[in-house]
Design a protein around this motif. Structure first.
Motif, PDB file in Angstrom:
ATOM      1  N   LYS A  92       0.842  -1.194   0.000  1.00 23.35           N
ATOM      2  CA  LYS A  92       0.000   0.000   0.000  1.00 23.35           C
ATOM      3  C   LYS A  92       0.869   1.233   0.000  1.00 23.35           C
ATOM      4  O   LYS A  92       1.986   1.229   0.482  1.00 23.35           O
ATOM      5  N   ARG A  93       0.337   2.282  -0.541  1.00 18.46           N
ATOM      6  CA  ARG A  93       0.993   3.584  -0.518  1.00 18.46           C
ATOM      7  C   ARG A  93       0.018   4.578   0.100  1.00 18.46           C
ATOM      8  O   ARG A  93      -1.193   4.412  -0.009  1.00 18.46           O
ATOM      9  N   LYS A  94       0.530   5.578   0.716  1.00 17.59           N
ATOM     10  CA  LYS A  94      -0.351   6.559   1.353  1.00 17.59           C
ATOM     11  C   LYS A  94      -1.148   7.346   0.321  1.00 17.59           C
ATOM     12  O   LYS A  94      -2.283   7.714   0.566  1.00 17.59           O
ATOM     13  N   ARG A  95      -0.538   7.581  -0.822  1.00 12.75           N
ATOM     14  CA  ARG A  95      -1.213   8.353  -1.875  1.00 12.75           C
ATOM     15  C   ARG A  95      -0.897   7.738  -3.225  1.00 12.75           C
ATOM     16  O   ARG A  95       0.172   7.193  -3.436  1.00 12.75           O
ATOM     17  N   GLY A  96      -1.840   7.864  -4.139  1.00 14.13           N
ATOM     18  CA  GLY A  96      -1.556   7.580  -5.529  1.00 14.13           C
ATOM     19  C   GLY A  96      -1.719   6.167  -6.017  1.00 14.13           C
ATOM     20  O   GLY A  96      -1.591   5.931  -7.215  1.00 14.13           O
ATOM     21  N   LEU A  97      -1.995   5.203  -5.152  1.00 12.54           N
ATOM     22  CA  LEU A  97      -2.154   3.813  -5.587  1.00 12.54           C
ATOM     23  C   LEU A  97      -3.469   3.281  -5.051  1.00 12.54           C
ATOM     24  O   LEU A  97      -3.733   3.351  -3.845  1.00 12.54           O
ATOM     25  N   PHE A  98      -4.256   2.731  -5.964  1.00  9.36           N
ATOM     26  CA  PHE A  98      -5.564   2.196  -5.601  1.00  9.36           C
ATOM     27  C   PHE A  98      -5.744   0.828  -6.244  1.00  9.36           C
ATOM     28  O   PHE A  98      -5.322   0.614  -7.382  1.00  9.36           O
ATOM     29  N   PHE A  99      -6.369  -0.081  -5.519  1.00  8.60           N
ATOM     30  CA  PHE A  99      -6.686  -1.412  -6.026  1.00  8.60           C
ATOM     31  C   PHE A  99      -8.198  -1.513  -6.173  1.00  8.60           C
ATOM     32  O   PHE A  99      -8.928  -1.222  -5.225  1.00  8.60           O
ATOM     33  N   VAL A 100      -8.655  -1.910  -7.361  1.00  6.04           N
ATOM     34  CA  VAL A 100     -10.082  -2.032  -7.614  1.00  6.04           C
ATOM     35  C   VAL A 100     -10.364  -3.360  -8.324  1.00  6.04           C
ATOM     36  O   VAL A 100      -9.454  -4.011  -8.838  1.00  6.04           O
ATOM     37  N   GLU A 101     -11.640  -3.719  -8.349  1.00  5.98           N
ATOM     38  CA  GLU A 101     -12.064  -4.959  -8.998  1.00  5.98           C
ATOM     39  C   GLU A 101     -12.090  -4.830 -10.519  1.00  5.98           C
ATOM     40  O   GLU A 101     -11.720  -5.753 -11.224  1.00  5.98           O
ATOM     41  N   ASN A 102     -12.586  -3.686 -11.031  1.00  8.66           N
ATOM     42  CA  ASN A 102     -12.690  -3.514 -12.480  1.00  8.66           C
ATOM     43  C   ASN A 102     -12.378  -2.069 -12.861  1.00  8.66           C
ATOM     44  O   ASN A 102     -12.315  -1.188 -12.013  1.00  8.66           O
ATOM     45  N   GLU A 103     -12.205  -1.852 -14.149  1.00  9.09           N
ATOM     46  CA  GLU A 103     -11.794  -0.547 -14.651  1.00  9.09           C
ATOM     47  C   GLU A 103     -12.802   0.563 -14.348  1.00  9.09           C
ATOM     48  O   GLU A 103     -12.423   1.710 -14.167  1.00  9.09           O
ATOM     49  N   PHE A 104     -14.075   0.233 -14.324  1.00  6.94           N
ATOM     50  CA  PHE A 104     -15.095   1.253 -14.094  1.00  6.94           C
ATOM     51  C   PHE A 104     -14.952   1.908 -12.727  1.00  6.94           C
ATOM     52  O   PHE A 104     -15.266   3.083 -12.563  1.00  6.94           O
ATOM     53  N   ASP A 105     -14.455   1.159 -11.762  1.00  3.15           N
ATOM     54  CA  ASP A 105     -14.259   1.705 -10.419  1.00  3.15           C
ATOM     55  C   ASP A 105     -13.130   2.738 -10.374  1.00  3.15           C
ATOM     56  O   ASP A 105     -13.026   3.502  -9.419  1.00  3.15           O
ATOM     57  N   ALA A 106     -12.284   2.765 -11.389  1.00  4.51           N
ATOM     58  CA  ALA A 106     -11.148   3.693 -11.406  1.00  4.51           C
ATOM     59  C   ALA A 106     -11.589   5.144 -11.386  1.00  4.51           C
ATOM     60  O   ALA A 106     -10.904   6.004 -10.818  1.00  4.51           O
ATOM     61  N   PHE A 107     -12.753   5.425 -11.963  1.00  4.54           N
ATOM     62  CA  PHE A 107     -13.219   6.808 -12.011  1.00  4.54           C
ATOM     63  C   PHE A 107     -13.569   7.356 -10.635  1.00  4.54           C
ATOM     64  O   PHE A 107     -13.692   8.567 -10.455  1.00  4.54           O
ATOM     65  N   GLN A 108     -13.712   6.490  -9.646  1.00  2.00           N
ATOM     66  CA  GLN A 108     -13.941   6.947  -8.281  1.00  2.00           C
ATOM     67  C   GLN A 108     -12.679   7.527  -7.657  1.00  2.00           C
ATOM     68  O   GLN A 108     -12.739   8.291  -6.702  1.00  2.00           O
ATOM     69  N   TYR A 109     -11.521   7.152  -8.212  1.00  2.00           N
ATOM     70  CA  TYR A 109     -10.242   7.549  -7.624  1.00  2.00           C
ATOM     71  C   TYR A 109      -9.440   8.542  -8.462  1.00  2.00           C
ATOM     72  O   TYR A 109      -8.654   9.308  -7.928  1.00  2.00           O
ATOM     73  N   LEU A 110      -9.624   8.497  -9.779  1.00  2.00           N
ATOM     74  CA  LEU A 110      -8.846   9.356 -10.662  1.00  2.00           C
ATOM     75  C   LEU A 110      -9.733  10.365 -11.365  1.00  2.00           C
ATOM     76  O   LEU A 110     -10.801  10.025 -11.859  1.00  2.00           O
ATOM     77  N   THR A 111      -9.263  11.594 -11.420  1.00  5.12           N
ATOM     78  CA  THR A 111      -9.902  12.639 -12.217  1.00  5.12           C
ATOM     79  C   THR A 111      -8.820  13.478 -12.859  1.00  5.12           C
ATOM     80  O   THR A 111      -7.699  13.570 -12.355  1.00  5.12           O
ATOM     81  N   VAL A 112      -9.166  14.077 -13.953  1.00  8.79           N
ATOM     82  CA  VAL A 112      -8.192  14.917 -14.668  1.00  8.79           C
ATOM     83  C   VAL A 112      -8.556  16.363 -14.479  1.00  8.79           C
ATOM     84  O   VAL A 112      -9.672  16.756 -14.407  1.00  8.79           O
TER      85      VAL A 112
END
Length: 112
Positions: A92-112
């Motif tokens: 684990k990292r304090k910031r910047g790394l997230f583990f998810v089940e599928n790609e759609f969940d990525a939008f909960q963590y990343l924004t541009v």
């Protein structure tokens, strides 16, 4: 055989990995990350491991090292499709790394 497909959605790079990731094929993965990170200035990555087999822990170490390079450039990464034991190995990292089940969940963590 190893293959990478790249898609862009809402300014986020989605890398989908297919096949067998070993000491030979990790170089292809590393070169692709280097190009996107250093040449294109990409800061947000989603890497999908759902359809890939990882040969051993040495490959996981190299993946972890590549993630560190991304974090040092202030980038963020979402990893999906990794088995729990491989997630623990990467750590684990304090910031910047997230583990998810599928790609759609990525939008909960990343924004541009």
């Amino acid at each position: 055989m190893f293959q990478i497909t790249i898609k862009v959605n809402q300014g986020i790079i989605f890398l989908r990995l297919y096949g067998f990731l070993n000491q030979k094929t990790i170089e292809q993965f590393s070169e692709e990350i280097n190009y996107l990170l250093y040449e294109q200035g990409t800061m947000n990555f989603v890497i999908n491991f759902l359809d890939v087999q990882i040969a051993n822990n040495d490959v996981l170490v190299q993946i972890s090292n590549k993630l560190t390079e991304i974090f040092l450039k202030c980038g963020e990464v979402v990893l999906c499709g990794l088995e729990k034991e491989k997630e623990k190995f990467i750590g684990k990292r304090k910031r910047g790394l997230f583990f998810v089940e599928n790609e759609f969940d990525a939008f909960q963590y990343l924004t541009v």
